[in-house]
Scaffold this motif. Structure first.
Motif, PDB file in Angstrom:
ATOM      1  N   ILE A 217     -10.882 -12.083   5.138  1.00 43.59           N
ATOM      2  CA  ILE A 217     -10.562 -10.759   4.591  1.00 43.59           C
ATOM      3  C   ILE A 217      -9.523 -10.070   5.459  1.00 43.59           C
ATOM      4  O   ILE A 217      -8.560  -9.472   4.960  1.00 43.59           O
ATOM      5  N   VAL A 218      -9.684 -10.154   6.783  1.00 40.22           N
ATOM      6  CA  VAL A 218      -8.718  -9.545   7.706  1.00 40.22           C
ATOM      7  C   VAL A 218      -7.314 -10.119   7.472  1.00 40.22           C
ATOM      8  O   VAL A 218      -6.322  -9.383   7.421  1.00 40.22           O
ATOM      9  N   LYS A 219      -7.237 -11.422   7.322  1.00 40.87           N
ATOM     10  CA  LYS A 219      -5.937 -12.071   7.127  1.00 40.87           C
ATOM     11  C   LYS A 219      -5.216 -11.523   5.894  1.00 40.87           C
ATOM     12  O   LYS A 219      -4.023 -11.200   5.946  1.00 40.87           O
ATOM     13  N   HIS A 220      -5.903 -11.437   4.769  1.00 35.63           N
ATOM     14  CA  HIS A 220      -5.267 -10.994   3.529  1.00 35.63           C
ATOM     15  C   HIS A 220      -4.888  -9.510   3.587  1.00 35.63           C
ATOM     16  O   HIS A 220      -3.852  -9.111   3.038  1.00 35.63           O
ATOM     17  N   ILE A 221      -5.699  -8.695   4.255  1.00 40.28           N
ATOM     18  CA  ILE A 221      -5.352  -7.280   4.390  1.00 40.28           C
ATOM     19  C   ILE A 221      -4.108  -7.132   5.258  1.00 40.28           C
ATOM     20  O   ILE A 221      -3.189  -6.353   4.945  1.00 40.28           O
ATOM     21  N   VAL A 222      -4.051  -7.857   6.358  1.00 42.07           N
ATOM     22  CA  VAL A 222      -2.879  -7.789   7.242  1.00 42.07           C
ATOM     23  C   VAL A 222      -1.631  -8.262   6.501  1.00 42.07           C
ATOM     24  O   VAL A 222      -0.549  -7.679   6.632  1.00 42.07           O
TER      25      VAL A 222
ATOM     26  N   PRO B 121       0.836  -1.213   0.000  1.00 40.67           N
ATOM     27  CA  PRO B 121       0.000   0.000   0.000  1.00 40.67           C
ATOM     28  C   PRO B 121       0.863   1.252   0.000  1.00 40.67           C
ATOM     29  O   PRO B 121       1.979   1.263   0.525  1.00 40.67           O
ATOM     30  N   SER B 122       0.352   2.315  -0.572  1.00 36.93           N
ATOM     31  CA  SER B 122       1.140   3.545  -0.711  1.00 36.93           C
ATOM     32  C   SER B 122       0.620   4.696   0.135  1.00 36.93           C
ATOM     33  O   SER B 122       1.260   5.734   0.215  1.00 36.93           O
ATOM     34  N   GLY B 123      -0.526   4.550   0.785  1.00 39.18           N
ATOM     35  CA  GLY B 123      -1.086   5.643   1.564  1.00 39.18           C
ATOM     36  C   GLY B 123      -0.561   5.687   2.986  1.00 39.18           C
ATOM     37  O   GLY B 123       0.380   4.969   3.360  1.00 39.18           O
ATOM     38  N   SER B 124      -1.167   6.550   3.788  1.00 34.56           N
ATOM     39  CA  SER B 124      -0.811   6.689   5.198  1.00 34.56           C
ATOM     40  C   SER B 124      -2.082   6.716   6.031  1.00 34.56           C
ATOM     41  O   SER B 124      -3.070   7.353   5.644  1.00 34.56           O
ATOM     42  N   VAL B 125      -2.074   6.007   7.164  1.00 31.76           N
ATOM     43  CA  VAL B 125      -3.270   5.860   7.992  1.00 31.76           C
ATOM     44  C   VAL B 125      -2.906   6.117   9.446  1.00 31.76           C
ATOM     45  O   VAL B 125      -1.909   5.587   9.943  1.00 31.76           O
ATOM     46  N   ASP B 126      -3.729   6.937  10.122  1.00 30.04           N
ATOM     47  CA  ASP B 126      -3.619   7.105  11.569  1.00 30.04           C
ATOM     48  C   ASP B 126      -4.504   6.039  12.210  1.00 30.04           C
ATOM     49  O   ASP B 126      -5.735   6.099  12.117  1.00 30.04           O
TER      50      ASP B 126
ATOM     51  N   ASP C  94      -9.095   2.533   3.694  1.00 36.08           N
ATOM     52  CA  ASP C  94     -10.330   1.751   3.614  1.00 36.08           C
ATOM     53  C   ASP C  94     -10.112   0.318   4.100  1.00 36.08           C
ATOM     54  O   ASP C  94     -10.968  -0.258   4.783  1.00 36.08           O
ATOM     55  N   GLU C  95      -8.959  -0.275   3.755  1.00 40.37           N
ATOM     56  CA  GLU C  95      -8.695  -1.652   4.171  1.00 40.37           C
ATOM     57  C   GLU C  95      -8.420  -1.735   5.672  1.00 40.37           C
ATOM     58  O   GLU C  95      -8.847  -2.696   6.326  1.00 40.37           O
ATOM     59  N   ILE C  96      -7.692  -0.771   6.213  1.00 42.62           N
ATOM     60  CA  ILE C  96      -7.433  -0.777   7.663  1.00 42.62           C
ATOM     61  C   ILE C  96      -8.742  -0.632   8.430  1.00 42.62           C
ATOM     62  O   ILE C  96      -8.972  -1.328   9.444  1.00 42.62           O
ATOM     63  N   ILE C  97      -9.612   0.243   7.985  1.00 38.78           N
ATOM     64  CA  ILE C  97     -10.919   0.396   8.631  1.00 38.78           C
ATOM     65  C   ILE C  97     -11.721  -0.896   8.515  1.00 38.78           C
ATOM     66  O   ILE C  97     -12.415  -1.305   9.459  1.00 38.78           O
ATOM     67  N   GLN C  98     -11.599  -1.593   7.376  1.00 33.94           N
ATOM     68  CA  GLN C  98     -12.316  -2.855   7.219  1.00 33.94           C
ATOM     69  C   GLN C  98     -11.806  -3.909   8.202  1.00 33.94           C
ATOM     70  O   GLN C  98     -12.588  -4.693   8.745  1.00 33.94           O
ATOM     71  N   VAL C  99     -10.488  -3.924   8.448  1.00 32.05           N
ATOM     72  CA  VAL C  99      -9.938  -4.854   9.445  1.00 32.05           C
ATOM     73  C   VAL C  99     -10.544  -4.595  10.813  1.00 32.05           C
ATOM     74  O   VAL C  99     -11.048  -5.513  11.484  1.00 32.05           O
TER      75      VAL C  99
END
Length: 470
Positions: free
Chosen positions: A428-433, A279-284, A323-328
């Motif tokens: 889904i959580v596993k693949h995002i992590v 991923p290329s973004g930044s998340v707090d 979006d993916e971090i929030i989904q986790v």
């Protein structure tokens, strides 16, 4: 098989040299004769030159042709002599270096099982079968009837065949055995047995079949329910407003269930497709957790469950897709709410600046902890972790390793009723992590709830005085 040198397609053919030399000599003689006729004052010299050229051309055509390329002379055999065979040591090194297990088997008598002996086994075969390099009895190391029958057919029937072979041991491995007869020049029947590892192919095929079966089952149940209620509404419930409204509510819930399943399948497919792309973004992480609490506030109030958010001081900025971090976080919180009773509390916490060993958090007494996703250990890496804990029924330790499998649900906690779900949330959580180079652990015990911790590498700031990226 003897080595036969192949002539180069750009090298001149030996027979063409005489023609080339003769043509040049004849052309020179013709030119000199023409000049002698045109210049009678030089005719004597020109005729003498023509004679010299003709003699030189005749002697030159009789010389043996030189070697085409002296650099290849040692590798090529002289004309009329047998070609040189490759060095036996080189062939042995190639045989040992093969990644696939390969054995050469001698036949003996057709009715003598003790005659099936290993003439030669490469290193891969010795590692797999624990067999000696030569001289071992084949049936001692390969006990699969299908493979032994294929070897006999190759030895005494000259038949080339393939069959399946499953190696024993703690890890189940599947092989494809390929057997063919060998020409020995009267030294007795021999066969070549080669094994190709198809474990990963079989595993992927089983996963595909299992996935299709589970997806079909999950869709079949609501579809059958919808078809049944539609049939009922067409019949005796057609004029019953109370029954009609109740059936329509159930049909709407089943349609929502199918919609969630299709959405989760599409989401999982998209995440798996991009899992290898960082991923290329930044998340707090702290702000993402707060947004999830706001998003599920209506659901938590309906269930009578309180969500308690604790955020540790310090920057918790990570490289990631927001979006993916929030989904986790939301998938973990949704599960916690789903398995919490009325009046219970779901604890959501965010910690930062942790080592890899400290990221999963402190362990509770009497529980079982298991790492579902483990990141690569990097020197000096620090992590931010989000932990979700519920006080629900919890899970026995035998269920923990399978929690991230598609459609897996703990026995007695199936979807439907007051716990609707698709069984894809933790997959889904596993693949995002995985995509975010993070880790995922679960800790649980029957009657003591469950705790999930997802942790991610902290964003590396370019300099000490740089502002943190929001």
């Amino acid at each position: 098989m003897p080595f036969e040198p192949t002539p180069s397609p750009v090298a001149p053919v030996a027979s063409s040299r005489l023609w080339t030399t003769g043509a040049a000599g004849v052309l020179a003689v013709v030119i000199m004769l023409i000049l002698a006729a045109v210049r009678p004052d030089m005719a004597v010299w020109l005729l003498a030159g023509a004679v010299v050229v003709a003699v030189a051309t005749w002697f030159g055509g009789r010389r043996e042709p030189a070697a085409i390329n002296s650099a290849y002379a040692p590798a090529l055999a002289a004309e009329g002599e047998p070609a040189r065979r490759p060095d036996a040591g080189l062939l042995d090194n190639v045989f040992e270096a093969l990644n696939d297990p390969v054995l050469i088997v001698a036949g003996g008598e057709a009715d003598d099982l003790a005659g099936r002996r290993i003439v030669l086994a490469n290193q891969a075969a010795r590692d797999l079968l624990k067999a000696p390099r030569e001289g071992g009895l084949l049936v001692t190391f390969v006990r699969d009837p299908g493979v032994l029958e294929a070897v006999d057919e190759a030895l005494f029937g000259g038949v080339t065949s393939t069959t399946d072979y499953s190696a024993g041991g703690a890890r189940s491995r599947h092989w494809r055995a390929w057997v063919r007869p060998l020409a020995t020049g009267g030294a007795g029947p021999m066969a070549l047995l080669a094994l190709r590892d198809e474990t990963d192919v079989r595993r992927m095929e089983l996963m595909r079949v299992d996935f299709l079966a589970n997806a079909s089952h999950e869709l079949r149940t609501p579809l059958a329910s919808l078809a049944g209620f539609i049939e009922t509404l067409k019949g005796h419930a057609k004029d019953d407003p109370v029954a009609r409204d109740r059936f329509l509510d159930i049909m709407s819930a089943q349609a929502d269930r199918m919609s969630r399943l299709v959405a989760d399948l599409l989401s999982l497919s998209r995440i798996e497709l991009n899992e290898h792309i960082p991923p290329s973004g930044s998340v707090d992480l702290s702000r993402a957790a707060a947004d999830v609490v706001d998003a599920v506030s209506v659901l938590s109030r309906e269930k009578g469950v309180c969500i308690k958010l604790e955020v540790e001081e310090g920057a918790a900025s990570i490289d990631g897709d927001r979006d993916e971090i929030i989904q986790v976080i939301q998938n973990l919180v949704d599960n916690a709410i789903k398995y919490s009773a009325h009046g219970q509390t779901v604890e959501l916490s965010v910690a930062t600046d942790l080592t890899l060993d400290a990221a999963p958090g402190s362990r509770r007494e009497g529980t079982t902890r298991l790492s579902l996703v483990s990141p690569d250990r990097e020197q000096g890496a620090r992590y931010a972790a989000v932990t979700v804990r519920d006080h629900g029924p919890g899970m026995a330790r035998e269920h923990l390793p399978r929690l991230t499998e598609r459609f897996y649900r703990v026995e007695g906690q199936k979807s439907g009723g007051d716990r609707p779900g698709t069984g894809l949330g933790l997959a889904i959580v596993k693949h995002i992590v995985n995509r975010h180079r993070g880790g995922l652990t679960v800790e649980s015990a029957p009657g003591d709830g469950a705790s999930f911790s997802a942790y991610f590498p902290l964003k590396i700031r370019p300099s000490m005085g740089a502002e943190p990226v929001e």
